[in-house]
Design a protein around this motif. Structure first.
Motif, mmCIF file in Angstrom:
data_model
loop_
_atom_site.group_PDB
_atom_site.id
_atom_site.type_symbol
_atom_site.label_atom_id
_atom_site.label_comp_id
_atom_site.label_asym_id
_atom_site.label_seq_id
_atom_site.Cartn_x
_atom_site.Cartn_y
_atom_site.Cartn_z
ATOM 1 N N PRO A 86 0.815 -1.219 0.000
ATOM 2 C CA PRO A 86 0.000 0.000 0.000
ATOM 3 C C PRO A 86 0.850 1.272 0.000
ATOM 4 N N TYR A 87 1.980 1.228 0.748
ATOM 5 C CA TYR A 87 2.840 2.415 0.796
ATOM 6 C C TYR A 87 3.329 2.770 -0.601
ATOM 7 N N ALA A 88 3.882 1.772 -1.300
ATOM 8 C CA ALA A 88 4.446 2.035 -2.626
ATOM 9 C C ALA A 88 3.371 2.441 -3.613
ATOM 10 N N GLY A 89 2.207 1.786 -3.531
ATOM 11 C CA GLY A 89 1.124 2.149 -4.427
ATOM 12 C C GLY A 89 0.644 3.568 -4.187
ATOM 13 N N LEU A 90 0.425 3.899 -2.907
ATOM 14 C CA LEU A 90 0.006 5.255 -2.563
ATOM 15 C C LEU A 90 1.090 6.263 -2.909
ATOM 16 N N TYR A 91 2.356 5.861 -2.688
ATOM 17 C CA TYR A 91 3.463 6.769 -2.970
ATOM 18 C C TYR A 91 3.493 7.153 -4.451
ATOM 19 N N VAL A 92 3.459 6.149 -5.335
ATOM 20 C CA VAL A 92 3.509 6.432 -6.770
ATOM 21 C C VAL A 92 2.304 7.278 -7.190
ATOM 22 N N ALA A 131 4.625 12.933 -1.244
ATOM 23 C CA ALA A 131 4.153 11.556 -1.375
ATOM 24 C C ALA A 131 4.623 10.683 -0.219
ATOM 25 N N ALA A 132 5.889 10.838 0.170
ATOM 26 C CA ALA A 132 6.436 10.012 1.249
ATOM 27 C C ALA A 132 5.774 10.311 2.584
ATOM 28 N N ILE A 133 5.582 11.574 2.903
ATOM 29 C CA ILE A 133 4.949 11.953 4.167
ATOM 30 C C ILE A 133 3.521 11.415 4.231
ATOM 31 N N SER A 134 2.779 11.551 3.158
ATOM 32 C CA SER A 134 1.392 11.098 3.125
ATOM 33 C C SER A 134 1.291 9.583 3.247
#
Length: 330
Positions: free
Chosen positions: A195-201, A252-255
């Motif tokens: 989820p982190y990577a998906g949300l990040y991108v 993106a990283a903070i969110s």
């Protein structure tokens, strides 16, 4: 040489090497933050102040702050290489599917984005769904491959085990837990990382589009973008592109970090104390029962700061390397 006015794409191996370079650089520079995060998360009652004071008051404090650098560099370097390499291939494949769809007279959101001339990125522009899916799948795949190194890294950084070397850590895990021990916490890691990577991108690409529109004077908001207007926009300069990419990576990283930190806290407990916490569900219940909701956000500040800086550095370096490589292929 140019082909139809389009720049040639850099090879998959170059994306792999660019990811490796960015990963190694950020892992070394930010290792102290990663080590302190592990110390804060390892037990109840620990805090950043206590963890830092224990290190600074001990022998060789500077060396101790970079304890675990070798597994971190291996994990982050190789993990970034795998992640960026696989992500590029997945995004190119998704982009090719959209190109075929365009030939059949079907337009998608990603095609409209690809027509924009004001992008700060040389990477394929995809729909929100495709950004989310490719980011999650690439990260989960890379995470599985690198799981043994991740377990060694966490155990070695922790003051609980006091391993004297990576080799001794590997022997102890193999002896007491078997091969399965090298994948302790992978479930929580996958639930966190995918989820982190998906949300990040997703956030990263959205932020780049928003910032590019804002800085180009075209107004704020993706809703103001159209394929007709985009033809008259001026592409951002190299310096502006790097700034947009860096700022977008921070956002993106903070969110994404704030939304996925509970899984990181659970993952660390399982990797450090597999017999006590068992699996992700039992670990979450135990942490909530014994320590409350706050335990799921242990290390959030450190992780958020580290993720923001590492992602900003890694993605800016990665995109800049790709830009320079492809500018030579015109």
């Amino acid at each position: 040489m140019s082909d139809g006015g389009q720049k040639r794409k850099s090879s998959p191996s170059f994306h792999f090497l660019a990811g490796l370079s960015s990963g190694v650089t950020t892992a070394f520079l930010l290792q102290p933050a990663d080590l302190l995060k592990t110390r804060v998360q390892q037990s109840r009652g620990s805090s950043l102040t206590i963890a830092l004071r224990n290190i600074l008051n001990g022998p060789s404090p500077l060396r101790q702050l970079w304890r675990g650098t070798t597994p971190s560099v291996i994990r982050t370097g190789a993990g970034s290489a795998l992640y960026f390499g696989m992500l590029n291939q997945m995004r190119q494949h998704a982009s090719a599917i959209n190109t075929i769809a365009a030939g059949d007279g079907v337009r998608t959101e990603s095609m409209d984005q690809n027509s924009s001339g004001n992008s700060s990125s040389r990477l394929p522009k995809l729909s929100n769904t495709a950004n989310l899916a490719t980011g999650a799948l690439a990260r989960a795949s890379a995470g599985f491959i690198m799981s043994p190194v991740t377990v060694l890294k966490v155990r070695y950084e922790s003051s609980y085990y006091n391993y004297t070397s990576l080799a001794s850590a590997a022997r102890d895990i193999a002896k007491t837990e078997g091969f399965r021990g090298f994948f302790a916490g992978f479930g929580a890691t996958a639930v966190r990382d995918a989820p982190y990577a998906g949300l990040y991108v997703l956030f990263y690409e959205q932020s780049k589009a928003e910032l590019s529109l804002f800085l180009s004077g075209s107004g704020s908001g993706l809703a103001s973008s159209s394929s007709t207007d985009s033809a008259f926009r001026t592409p951002p300069s190299v310096t502006t592109s790097a700034s947009i990419n860096f700022a977008s990576a921070l956002i993106a990283a903070i969110s994404a970090t704030a939304l996925t930190n509970p899984f990181d806290a659970i993952k660390t407990r399982i990797q450090l104390y597999p017999k006590r916490y068992g699996n992700m569900v039992s670990a979450a219940k135990m942490m909530l029962r014994e320590e409350g909701l706050r335990s799921l956000f242990d290390g959030l500040g450190l992780r958020m700061g580290r993720k923001a800086l590492s992602s900003a550095l890694a993605w800016t370096v990665y995109e800049e390397l790709i830009r320079r490589a492809e500018s030579k292929l015109v």
